[in-house]
Design an enzyme around this catalytic site. Structure first.
Site, PDB file in Angstrom:
ATOM      1  N   ASP A   1       0.229   0.227   4.297  1.00 49.56           N
ATOM      2  CA  ASP A   1       1.277   0.709   3.395  1.00 49.56           C
ATOM      3  C   ASP A   1       2.519   1.070   4.214  1.00 49.56           C
ATOM      4  OD1 ASP A   1       1.064   2.270   0.313  1.00 49.56           O
ATOM      5  OD2 ASP A   1       2.793   2.604   1.613  1.00 49.56           O
TER       6      ASP A   1
ATOM      7  N   ASN B   1      -3.992   3.397  -9.080  1.00 49.19           N
ATOM      8  CA  ASN B   1      -3.155   3.917 -10.161  1.00 49.19           C
ATOM      9  C   ASN B   1      -2.901   2.851 -11.227  1.00 49.19           C
ATOM     10  OD1 ASN B   1      -2.859   6.322  -8.676  1.00 49.19           O
ATOM     11  ND2 ASN B   1      -1.116   5.491  -7.541  1.00 49.19           N
TER      12      ASN B   1
ATOM     13  N   GLN C   1       1.668   4.597 -10.880  1.00 51.71           N
ATOM     14  CA  GLN C   1       1.776   3.197 -10.428  1.00 51.71           C
ATOM     15  C   GLN C   1       3.251   2.822 -10.331  1.00 51.71           C
ATOM     16  OE1 GLN C   1      -0.158   0.260 -12.943  1.00 51.71           O
ATOM     17  NE2 GLN C   1      -0.001  -1.339 -11.366  1.00 51.71           N
TER      18      GLN C   1
ATOM     19  N   HIS D   1      -3.549  -2.988  -7.131  1.00 49.74           N
ATOM     20  CA  HIS D   1      -3.839  -2.724  -5.720  1.00 49.74           C
ATOM     21  C   HIS D   1      -4.700  -1.479  -5.626  1.00 49.74           C
ATOM     22  CE1 HIS D   1      -0.027  -0.808  -6.789  1.00 49.74           C
ATOM     23  NE2 HIS D   1      -0.374   0.184  -5.986  1.00 49.74           N
TER      24      HIS D   1
ATOM     25  N   HIS E   1      -5.552   1.654  -3.009  1.00 51.45           N
ATOM     26  CA  HIS E   1      -5.203   2.359  -1.773  1.00 51.45           C
ATOM     27  C   HIS E   1      -6.487   2.731  -1.037  1.00 51.45           C
ATOM     28  CE1 HIS E   1      -0.983   3.437  -3.070  1.00 51.45           C
ATOM     29  NE2 HIS E   1      -1.518   3.230  -4.254  1.00 51.45           N
TER      30      HIS E   1
HETATM   31  P1  5GP Z   1       1.421   2.685  -6.374  1.00 48.70           P
HETATM   32  O1  5GP Z   1       2.292   3.913  -6.469  1.00 48.70           O
HETATM   33  O2  5GP Z   1       1.935   1.572  -7.244  1.00 48.70           O
HETATM   34  O3  5GP Z   1      -0.037   2.978  -6.596  1.00 48.70           O
HETATM   35  O4  5GP Z   1       1.505   2.250  -4.866  1.00 48.70           O
HETATM   36  C1  5GP Z   1       2.465   1.398  -4.354  1.00 48.70           C
HETATM   37  C2  5GP Z   1       2.394   1.524  -2.843  1.00 48.70           C
HETATM   38  O5  5GP Z   1       2.977   0.380  -2.284  1.00 48.70           O
HETATM   39  C3  5GP Z   1       3.134   2.732  -2.290  1.00 48.70           C
HETATM   40  O6  5GP Z   1       2.221   3.508  -1.509  1.00 48.70           O
HETATM   41  C4  5GP Z   1       4.247   2.129  -1.438  1.00 48.70           C
HETATM   42  O7  5GP Z   1       4.473   2.858  -0.248  1.00 48.70           O
HETATM   43  C5  5GP Z   1       3.710   0.740  -1.135  1.00 48.70           C
HETATM   44  N1  5GP Z   1       4.710  -0.298  -0.990  1.00 48.70           N
HETATM   45  C6  5GP Z   1       5.736  -0.571  -1.845  1.00 48.70           C
HETATM   46  N2  5GP Z   1       6.427  -1.652  -1.412  1.00 48.70           N
HETATM   47  C7  5GP Z   1       5.812  -2.067  -0.275  1.00 48.70           C
HETATM   48  C8  5GP Z   1       6.070  -3.141   0.626  1.00 48.70           C
HETATM   49  O8  5GP Z   1       6.999  -3.939   0.478  1.00 48.70           O
HETATM   50  N3  5GP Z   1       5.212  -3.292   1.686  1.00 48.70           N
HETATM   51  C9  5GP Z   1       4.163  -2.427   1.885  1.00 48.70           C
HETATM   52  N4  5GP Z   1       3.393  -2.647   2.948  1.00 48.70           N
HETATM   53  N5  5GP Z   1       3.905  -1.383   1.060  1.00 48.70           N
HETATM   54  C10 5GP Z   1       4.723  -1.220  -0.004  1.00 48.70           C
END
Ligand code: 5GP
Ligand code: ZN
Length: 138
Positions: A32, A88, A95, A101, A103
């Site tokens: 991440d 999420n 999310q 995805h 984590h």
């Molecule tokens: P969510 O909040 O949707 O469950 O998690 C999205 C996650 O994706 C966040 O932890 C954020 O830091 C990560 N993220 C968003 N854009 C990118 C990206 O371009 N590359 C990587 N490696 N992580 C990303």
């Protein structure tokens, strides 16, 4: 199937480079960019599914074993004491990227509190009422 407008489709497909920990025909696992802790990883299916409700059954069946494999490797390699698998669904649930995805968040002894909540209270009647509502939609 992939979505041309989805950043995680591009990362999972290797169109956008990422720090990749693991790859097979169905998944790419990356670090991440905004880690909650050292080693925070994301399991990305290569196909586009908006969230867990849209996820293909065969892919779904492979996600937890892969989470366990990555988490176990983190314990051996990074010395974390445990890890959280967090997933999420929906903006209200946190999310931000609408490509399924999971984590994998390493947890270290003495590290900050996260993925936690303050337990509330519910009467037996309230629990029964809520349970009836949910069961009516299963
Ligand atoms: P969510 O909040 O949707 O469950 O998690 C999205 C996650 O994706 C966040 O932890 C954020 O830091 C990560 N993220 C968003 N854009 C990118 C990206 O371009 N590359 C990587 N490696 N992580 C990303
Ligand atoms: Zn996607």
């Amino acid at each position: 199937m992939t979505d041309d407008n989805c950043i995680f489709c591009k990362i999972a497909g290797g169109v956008i480079p990422s720090t990749t920990l693991y790859e097979d025909e169905d998944f790419r696992v990356i670090l991440d960019l905004g880690p909650a802790s050292r080693g925070h990883a994301l399991i990305l299916p290569k196909q586009h599914f908006a969230d867990v409700c849209a996820l293909d059954g065969d892919i779904a069946a492979k996600v937890l074993p892969l989470g366990a494999k990555i988490g176990s490797a983190m314990k051996k390699s990074l010395g974390c004491a445990g890890f959280n698998l967090v997933q999420n669904n929906g903006e209200a649930a946190g999310q931000t990227v609408f490509h399924f995805h999971m984590h994998v968040i390493p947890r270290y002894e003495g590290g900050p509190a996260m993925v936690s909540w303050t337990p509330g209270k519910a009467s037996p009647e309230e629990l029964a009422e809520v349970a009836d509502k949910i069961k009516g939609c299963l």
